[in-house]
Design a protein around this motif. Structure first.
Motif, PDB file in Angstrom:
ATOM      1  N   GLU A  25     -48.500  96.929  43.412  1.00 16.55           N
ATOM      2  CA  GLU A  25     -47.719  95.608  43.732  1.00 16.55           C
ATOM      3  C   GLU A  25     -47.324  95.193  42.227  1.00 16.55           C
ATOM      4  N   ASN A  26     -47.851  95.231  41.226  1.00 14.21           N
ATOM      5  CA  ASN A  26     -47.361  95.003  40.056  1.00 14.21           C
ATOM      6  C   ASN A  26     -46.940  96.093  39.053  1.00 14.21           C
ATOM      7  N   GLY A  27     -47.061  97.256  39.559  1.00 19.25           N
ATOM      8  CA  GLY A  27     -46.640  98.519  38.508  1.00 19.25           C
ATOM      9  C   GLY A  27     -47.445  98.798  37.645  1.00 19.25           C
ATOM     10  N   SER A  28     -48.724  98.613  37.879  1.00 17.03           N
ATOM     11  CA  SER A  28     -49.537  98.817  36.529  1.00 17.03           C
ATOM     12  C   SER A  28     -50.389 100.223  36.886  1.00 17.03           C
ATOM     13  N   SER A  29     -50.868 100.886  35.801  1.00 18.70           N
ATOM     14  CA  SER A  29     -51.560 102.194  35.923  1.00 18.70           C
ATOM     15  C   SER A  29     -52.693 102.323  35.015  1.00 18.70           C
ATOM     16  N   ILE A  30     -53.798 103.140  35.285  1.00 19.31           N
ATOM     17  CA  ILE A  30     -54.495 103.470  34.155  1.00 19.31           C
ATOM     18  C   ILE A  30     -54.625 104.803  34.453  1.00 19.31           C
ATOM     19  N   MET A  31     -54.281 105.756  33.284  1.00 14.00           N
ATOM     20  CA  MET A  31     -54.052 107.203  33.255  1.00 14.00           C
ATOM     21  C   MET A  31     -54.918 107.732  32.298  1.00 14.00           C
ATOM     22  N   ILE A  32     -55.647 108.960  32.656  1.00 13.66           N
ATOM     23  CA  ILE A  32     -56.654 109.726  31.853  1.00 13.66           C
ATOM     24  C   ILE A  32     -55.958 111.150  31.532  1.00 13.66           C
ATOM     25  N   THR A  33     -55.736 111.451  30.117  1.00 18.52           N
ATOM     26  CA  THR A  33     -55.326 112.705  29.739  1.00 18.52           C
ATOM     27  C   THR A  33     -56.206 113.497  28.839  1.00 18.52           C
ATOM     28  N   GLU A  34     -56.620 114.775  29.067  1.00 18.42           N
ATOM     29  CA  GLU A  34     -57.411 115.441  28.226  1.00 18.42           C
ATOM     30  C   GLU A  34     -56.460 116.376  27.426  1.00 18.42           C
ATOM     31  N   ILE A  35     -56.490 116.233  26.148  1.00 17.08           N
ATOM     32  CA  ILE A  35     -55.578 116.936  25.327  1.00 17.08           C
ATOM     33  C   ILE A  35     -56.542 118.266  24.420  1.00 17.08           C
ATOM     34  N   PRO A  36     -56.141 119.437  24.493  1.00 16.40           N
ATOM     35  CA  PRO A  36     -57.041 120.464  23.981  1.00 16.40           C
ATOM     36  C   PRO A  36     -56.960 120.739  22.283  1.00 16.40           C
ATOM     37  N   SER A  37     -56.696 119.493  21.609  1.00 18.73           N
ATOM     38  CA  SER A  37     -56.680 119.529  20.220  1.00 18.73           C
ATOM     39  C   SER A  37     -57.630 118.187  19.600  1.00 18.73           C
ATOM     40  N   SER A  38     -58.106 118.659  18.635  1.00 20.17           N
ATOM     41  CA  SER A  38     -58.999 117.768  17.477  1.00 20.17           C
ATOM     42  C   SER A  38     -58.619 116.299  17.832  1.00 20.17           C
ATOM     43  N   TYR A  39     -59.706 115.584  18.124  1.00 23.44           N
ATOM     44  CA  TYR A  39     -59.305 113.871  18.283  1.00 23.44           C
ATOM     45  C   TYR A  39     -59.000 113.332  16.730  1.00 23.44           C
ATOM     46  N   PHE A  40     -59.452 114.000  15.692  1.00 25.96           N
ATOM     47  CA  PHE A  40     -59.360 113.506  14.534  1.00 25.96           C
ATOM     48  C   PHE A  40     -57.914 114.039  14.059  1.00 25.96           C
ATOM     49  N   ILE A  41     -57.385 114.910  14.509  1.00 27.14           N
ATOM     50  CA  ILE A  41     -56.119 115.259  14.251  1.00 27.14           C
ATOM     51  C   ILE A  41     -55.008 114.370  15.116  1.00 27.14           C
ATOM     52  N   VAL A  42     -55.212 114.496  16.258  1.00 29.65           N
ATOM     53  CA  VAL A  42     -54.449 113.817  17.369  1.00 29.65           C
ATOM     54  C   VAL A  42     -54.219 112.172  16.889  1.00 29.65           C
ATOM     55  N   SER A  43     -55.218 111.502  16.620  1.00 35.47           N
ATOM     56  CA  SER A  43     -55.539 110.154  16.678  1.00 35.47           C
ATOM     57  C   SER A  43     -54.809 109.801  15.258  1.00 35.47           C
ATOM     58  N   SER A  45     -46.846  91.101  33.815  1.00 37.15           N
ATOM     59  CA  SER A  45     -48.484  90.905  34.365  1.00 37.15           C
ATOM     60  C   SER A  45     -49.184  91.006  33.356  1.00 37.15           C
ATOM     61  N   LYS A  46     -49.049  90.409  32.031  1.00 37.12           N
ATOM     62  CA  LYS A  46     -49.966  90.238  31.118  1.00 37.12           C
ATOM     63  C   LYS A  46     -51.179  89.647  30.993  1.00 37.12           C
ATOM     64  N   SER A  77     -44.733 118.986  37.477  1.00 40.25           N
ATOM     65  CA  SER A  77     -45.501 117.569  37.384  1.00 40.25           C
ATOM     66  C   SER A  77     -44.644 116.710  38.471  1.00 40.25           C
ATOM     67  N   THR A  78     -45.329 115.302  38.410  1.00 45.80           N
ATOM     68  CA  THR A  78     -44.925 114.313  39.439  1.00 45.80           C
ATOM     69  C   THR A  78     -44.409 113.148  38.837  1.00 45.80           C
ATOM     70  N   SER A  79     -43.275 112.698  38.987  1.00 48.77           N
ATOM     71  CA  SER A  79     -43.040 111.260  38.318  1.00 48.77           C
ATOM     72  C   SER A  79     -44.176 110.154  38.553  1.00 48.77           C
ATOM     73  N   VAL A  80     -44.284 109.420  37.567  1.00 53.26           N
ATOM     74  CA  VAL A  80     -45.273 108.498  37.419  1.00 53.26           C
ATOM     75  C   VAL A  80     -44.568 107.104  37.915  1.00 53.26           C
ATOM     76  N   GLY A  81     -45.074 106.344  38.739  1.00 55.88           N
ATOM     77  CA  GLY A  81     -44.252 105.338  39.169  1.00 55.88           C
ATOM     78  C   GLY A  81     -43.348 105.384  40.308  1.00 55.88           C
ATOM     79  N   LYS A  82     -42.617 104.449  41.021  1.00 58.22           N
ATOM     80  CA  LYS A  82     -41.690 104.603  41.861  1.00 58.22           C
ATOM     81  C   LYS A  82     -40.356 104.145  41.513  1.00 58.22           C
ATOM     82  N   PHE A  83     -39.513 104.766  42.025  1.00 57.41           N
ATOM     83  CA  PHE A  83     -37.835 104.405  41.362  1.00 57.41           C
ATOM     84  C   PHE A  83     -36.974 104.042  42.876  1.00 57.41           C
TER      85      PHE A  83
END
Length: 302
Positions: free
Chosen positions: A52-70, A136-137, A203-209
């Motif tokens: 309805e409001n176009g909001s989402s929560i997504m989880i991504t797992e990255i195979p690289s050090s958190y300390f470097i990525v952040s 939708s803040k 991949s699949t698109s995220v959201g509707k167009f």
């Protein structure tokens, strides 16, 4: 690290009704969280969405050090991706260090706000991304609460092929499945990531167009790939796979090390969403191009 980020940038952004008082498993992962009211499990990425409001929560797992990525999520780096950093701070999450960010980004004529919770160890980074339109803040606090409700369950089924609604066949090729990243299946010629060999991503698109010029969109989407602005298009052809219409593009591009590579992209359109298949290889370019075409033709919706 450069190659990991290069591959990640390729990636584009089934419970019926969730109960805001209970943790719900995130398909394709070993994580669960408490989604806000109105959010249901997404079918095209690992997470939840509110149609309805176009909001989402997504989880991504990255195979690289958190300390470097952040450390790489600086205002300057985000700006190159069209994002504005509003806040970045170290926080405590489950007794360990984590990073929390607030970002804004304009897309498709709308300003989106993002809250990102990032944590992990020397080997991996978990990134939980809450996205919602500026209009939708008012759900901002609920999004943040949901991000911080995330828990890990080692016994949870994280079969990546159960989390996507499409399939491809690589049996008659040397390509091997490597990684599932939030709705995307990654394959490589040698089974490694990162790799100096060819890679193939679905991949699949995220959201509707809404309706748009599919040919022009395919060309613009190619240019958004890493170093895509350097790609020189050789062919743009209409294509039909699994009764879905789309466009096939063949281009000469540059990889993360600025080496020449072949780029093969197919986008298939299905009503208000699309599926994108991308193959890239600097080695054996002619042979890999034929393999990319062969794999793409096996695409099927479940």
């Amino acid at each position: 690290m450069k190659k990991i980020l290069f591959i990640l940038t390729l990636l584009v952004f089934c419970f019926e009704n969730t109960n805001a008082q209970k943790h719900v498993s995130v398909l394709g992962t070993k994580f669960s969280l408490i989604p806000p009211d109105g959010f249901t499990s997404a079918s095209n990425f690992s997470g939840f969405q509110n149609a309805e409001n176009g909001s989402s929560i997504m989880i991504t797992e990255i195979p690289s050090s958190y300390f470097i990525v952040s450390k790489g999520f600086t205002a300057e780096a985000l700006k190159t991706k069209g994002m504005i950093l509003k806040l970045k701070e170290k926080v405590d999450f489950k007794g360990k260090e984590a990073t929390f960010l607030q970002v804004s980004q304009a897309a498709y004529g709308t300003t989106y706000l993002k809250q990102i919770l990032m944590f992990g160890d020397e080997n991996k980074t978990i990134m939980i991304n809450g996205i919602y339109p500026d209009s939708s803040k008012e759900i901002e606090s609920e999004i943040k609460k949901s991000l911080f409700s995330t828990i890990y369950n080692d016994n949870q089924n994280d079969n990546p092929f159960d989390a996507v609604k499409f399939s491809i066949d690589i049996k008659e090729t040397d390509y091997k499945f490597v990684k599932y990243l939030s709705g995307s299946l990654l394959y490589s010629e040698d089974g490694n990531l990162p790799t100096d060999k060819g890679i193939f991503i679905v991949s699949t698109s995220v959201g509707k167009f809404s309706e748009f010029n599919h040919k022009q969109h395919s060309i613009e989407r190619l240019k958004k790939l890493p170093n895509g602005e350097l790609s020189k298009i050789k062919e743009v052809n209409p294509i039909v796979i699994d009764n879905l219409n789309g466009f096939e593009i063949i281009a000469n591009g540059k990889n993360a090390d600025s080496q020449d590579e072949i780029v093969y992209q197919v986008i298939l359109y299905n009503k208000s969403e699309y599926y994108i298949l991308v193959g890239q290889a600097s080695n054996d370019q002619i042979q890999n191009l034929e393999i990319f075409k062969k794999i793409a033709k096996t695409f099927k919706l479940k």
